[in-house]
Design a protein around this motif. Sequence first.
Motif, PDB file in Angstrom:
ATOM      1  N   ASP A  85     -21.502  16.951  25.537  1.00 48.95           N
ATOM      2  CA  ASP A  85     -20.080  17.629  25.076  1.00 48.95           C
ATOM      3  C   ASP A  85     -19.246  17.778  26.050  1.00 48.95           C
ATOM      4  OD1 ASP A  85     -20.812  16.978  22.360  1.00 48.95           O
ATOM      5  OD2 ASP A  85     -21.782  18.763  22.126  1.00 48.95           O
ATOM      6  N   LEU A  86     -17.911  17.178  26.075  1.00 45.23           N
ATOM      7  CA  LEU A  86     -16.935  17.647  26.834  1.00 45.23           C
ATOM      8  C   LEU A  86     -16.372  18.915  26.333  1.00 45.23           C
ATOM      9  CD1 LEU A  86     -15.589  14.186  27.969  1.00 45.23           C
ATOM     10  CD2 LEU A  86     -16.940  15.496  29.532  1.00 45.23           C
ATOM     11  N   ALA A  87     -15.669  19.572  27.309  1.00 48.17           N
ATOM     12  CA  ALA A  87     -14.821  20.834  26.624  1.00 48.17           C
ATOM     13  C   ALA A  87     -13.593  20.408  26.096  1.00 48.17           C
ATOM     14  CB  ALA A  87     -14.654  21.543  28.102  1.00 48.17           C
ATOM     15  N   ARG A  88     -13.407  21.024  24.997  1.00 42.77           N
ATOM     16  CA  ARG A  88     -12.209  20.688  24.375  1.00 42.77           C
ATOM     17  C   ARG A  88     -11.001  20.727  25.033  1.00 42.77           C
ATOM     18  NH1 ARG A  88     -10.500  22.892  18.343  1.00 42.77           N
ATOM     19  NH2 ARG A  88     -12.663  22.203  17.966  1.00 42.77           N
ATOM     20  N   TRP A  89     -10.867  21.865  25.928  1.00 45.36           N
ATOM     21  CA  TRP A  89      -9.519  21.869  26.844  1.00 45.36           C
ATOM     22  C   TRP A  89      -9.455  20.620  27.409  1.00 45.36           C
ATOM     23  CZ3 TRP A  89     -10.593  21.753  31.735  1.00 45.36           C
ATOM     24  CH2 TRP A  89     -11.740  22.311  32.248  1.00 45.36           C
ATOM     25  N   TYR A  90     -10.584  19.977  28.207  1.00 53.37           N
ATOM     26  CA  TYR A  90     -10.599  18.798  28.959  1.00 53.37           C
ATOM     27  C   TYR A  90      -9.915  17.737  28.136  1.00 53.37           C
ATOM     28  CZ  TYR A  90     -11.728  14.933  31.854  1.00 53.37           C
ATOM     29  OH  TYR A  90     -11.562  13.867  32.501  1.00 53.37           O
ATOM     30  N   GLU A  92      -8.489  17.479  25.279  1.00 53.13           N
ATOM     31  CA  GLU A  92      -7.036  17.594  24.915  1.00 53.13           C
ATOM     32  C   GLU A  92      -6.286  17.146  26.366  1.00 53.13           C
ATOM     33  OE1 GLU A  92      -7.586  20.906  21.271  1.00 53.13           O
ATOM     34  OE2 GLU A  92      -6.455  21.471  23.257  1.00 53.13           O
ATOM     35  N   ASP A 104     -14.704   9.700  33.470  1.00 56.35           N
ATOM     36  CA  ASP A 104     -15.544  10.400  33.130  1.00 56.35           C
ATOM     37  C   ASP A 104     -16.755   9.711  32.638  1.00 56.35           C
ATOM     38  OD1 ASP A 104     -13.933  12.651  32.700  1.00 56.35           O
ATOM     39  OD2 ASP A 104     -13.136  11.606  30.975  1.00 56.35           O
TER      40      ASP A 104
END
Length: 136
Positions: A85-90, A92, A104
């Motif tokens: 799972d990638l961080a949501r802030w990234y 976005e 990525d």
Amino acid sequence: MADAVALRQALAAFLGDTQYRKFVARGMYRGRMAYWQEQEWTRFTTAHPEFAVDLNELAAALLVCHLHGDELKPDTAEVFHGCMDLARWYVEARSRLFPYAAQDVISTEGRPFEGDRIGVLFCPACRVARAGWRRR
Ligand SMILES: [Zn+2]
């Protein structure tokens, strides 16, 4: 075949910037257009029959970054065998600033996959934008 650059310019002028970017971002899913794209495409090719290419040619002409307009180029990306799972802030920031950096690691999410690299398409301007974003 109609010139891809001329086709994109004519389509962008016809649809307007926002709708053109939406059209490119949606692209062709499994070789098909969405219903609203078919409607727009029919309107466009009626007005511009010189650009009435078949779906394969259109799909090839639209392999561009909807943000920067650059033609997408082939590369490979590292594959991670598993779920990630990638961080949501990234996620976005990526979709807003560099949707086609394609740098990525790509996770298999549990699906079978042979090898450690996978083919991706990238936008050179997205990679520049991502590098600038990472420096900040
Ligand atoms: Zn781009």
